[in-house]
Design a protein around this motif. Structure first.
Motif, PDB file in Angstrom:
ATOM      1  N   GLY A  83       0.793  -1.223   0.000  1.00 13.04           N
ATOM      2  CA  GLY A  83       0.000   0.000   0.000  1.00 13.04           C
ATOM      3  C   GLY A  83       0.822   1.268   0.000  1.00 13.04           C
ATOM      4  O   GLY A  83       0.412   2.288  -0.575  1.00 13.04           O
ATOM      5  N   ASP A  84       2.006   1.245   0.606  1.00  5.14           N
ATOM      6  CA  ASP A  84       2.834   2.451   0.648  1.00  5.14           C
ATOM      7  C   ASP A  84       3.477   2.770  -0.707  1.00  5.14           C
ATOM      8  O   ASP A  84       4.082   3.823  -0.881  1.00  5.14           O
ATOM      9  CB  ASP A  84       3.895   2.357   1.740  1.00  5.14           C
ATOM     10  N   ARG A  85       3.326   1.877  -1.670  1.00  8.53           N
ATOM     11  CA  ARG A  85       3.860   2.120  -3.026  1.00  8.53           C
ATOM     12  C   ARG A  85       2.787   2.635  -3.975  1.00  8.53           C
ATOM     13  O   ARG A  85       3.064   2.874  -5.150  1.00  8.53           O
ATOM     14  CB  ARG A  85       4.449   0.826  -3.592  1.00  8.53           C
ATOM     15  N   VAL A  86       1.566   2.785  -3.475  1.00  4.61           N
ATOM     16  CA  VAL A  86       0.447   3.252  -4.296  1.00  4.61           C
ATOM     17  C   VAL A  86       0.048   4.648  -3.832  1.00  4.61           C
ATOM     18  O   VAL A  86      -0.121   4.882  -2.633  1.00  4.61           O
ATOM     19  CB  VAL A  86      -0.756   2.296  -4.183  1.00  4.61           C
ATOM     20  N   GLN A  92     -11.608   2.117  -4.550  1.00  6.30           N
ATOM     21  CA  GLN A  92     -11.490   1.054  -5.544  1.00  6.30           C
ATOM     22  C   GLN A  92     -10.251   1.214  -6.414  1.00  6.30           C
ATOM     23  O   GLN A  92      -9.621   0.222  -6.775  1.00  6.30           O
ATOM     24  CB  GLN A  92     -12.750   0.971  -6.412  1.00  6.30           C
ATOM     25  N   ALA A  93      -9.874   2.435  -6.731  1.00  6.40           N
ATOM     26  CA  ALA A  93      -8.646   2.641  -7.515  1.00  6.40           C
ATOM     27  C   ALA A  93      -7.444   2.099  -6.741  1.00  6.40           C
ATOM     28  O   ALA A  93      -6.577   1.423  -7.305  1.00  6.40           O
ATOM     29  CB  ALA A  93      -8.462   4.122  -7.839  1.00  6.40           C
ATOM     30  N   ARG A  94      -7.396   2.375  -5.445  1.00  7.31           N
ATOM     31  CA  ARG A  94      -6.297   1.864  -4.613  1.00  7.31           C
ATOM     32  C   ARG A  94      -6.347   0.335  -4.556  1.00  7.31           C
ATOM     33  O   ARG A  94      -5.321  -0.330  -4.685  1.00  7.31           O
ATOM     34  CB  ARG A  94      -6.368   2.444  -3.206  1.00  7.31           C
ATOM     35  N   GLY A 115       6.107   0.798 -11.422  1.00  5.87           N
ATOM     36  CA  GLY A 115       6.871  -0.438 -11.478  1.00  5.87           C
ATOM     37  C   GLY A 115       6.065  -1.703 -11.260  1.00  5.87           C
ATOM     38  O   GLY A 115       6.625  -2.797 -11.242  1.00  5.87           O
ATOM     39  N   HIS A 116       4.739  -1.565 -11.112  1.00 10.43           N
ATOM     40  CA  HIS A 116       3.913  -2.743 -10.847  1.00 10.43           C
ATOM     41  C   HIS A 116       2.698  -2.747 -11.770  1.00 10.43           C
ATOM     42  O   HIS A 116       2.037  -1.727 -11.943  1.00 10.43           O
ATOM     43  CB  HIS A 116       3.432  -2.752  -9.399  1.00 10.43           C
ATOM     44  N   GLY A 117       2.391  -3.899 -12.331  1.00  9.23           N
ATOM     45  CA  GLY A 117       1.174  -4.078 -13.128  1.00  9.23           C
ATOM     46  C   GLY A 117       1.056  -3.055 -14.240  1.00  9.23           C
ATOM     47  O   GLY A 117       2.000  -2.786 -14.975  1.00  9.23           O
TER      48      GLY A 117
END
Length: 160
Positions: A32-35, A74-76, A147-149
């Protein structure tokens, strides 16, 4: 005995699908801290969607802070999961006290709000939500997961 083992294997194989249908929370693959999330494009989205709706004889929509909160959630969630899913949409709307007609559009990979809305216009089901006659308010959120998805995830909530 073999029949029970096959039945158990069948249930185990189906359980992820059944859980998804039941609306269980998305599994987190990104911390979560990367979003990061933002609603800064909600006003621009309301203007673009309103223009599109009015040209088709429908009422305009306005950005709404309550719907923005639901969209942020929901975006998170989809950014942390690295995949799109509406999950338990009806329950989520209830938890944000959003009653009446409501719909949600999700997309990923679009770098800006105009691109996200363009994708929704090009999809018959998502376009139907944009043109939902009852819609008067929207909430929009962007979640970034570098860096993800898909890296960028968008959630749009439309409601009466």
């Amino acid at each position: 005995m073999r029949r029970r083992a096959l039945a158990a294997a069948f249930c185990l194989a189906l359980s992820p699908l059944l859980a998804q249908c039941a609306g269980d929370d998305l599994a987190k693959v990104v911390p979560g801290d990367r979003v990061t999330t933002s609603t800064r494009d909600a006003g621009a989205a309301a203007r673009m969607i309103s223009e599109y709706r009015v040209a088709r004889g429908l009422a305009p929509v306005a950005a709404d802070s309550q719907l923005n909160e639901a969209a942020v959630y929901q975006a998170r969630a989809v950014a942390e999961a690295g995949r799109l899913s509406h999950g338990a949409f009806a329950s989520r709307m209830d938890s944000y006290s959003i009653g009446g007609a409501a719909a949600e559009n999700l997309t990923a990979g679009s770098g800006d709000v105009a691109s996200a809305i363009g994708r929704w216009k090009a999809s018959p089901a998502h376009n139907g939500n944009l043109l939902m006659k009852e819609a008067r308010r929207i909430g929009l959120a962007r979640a970034d997961s570098p860096g993800h998805g898909y890296k960028t995830y968008w959630a749009l909530v439309l409601a009466q």
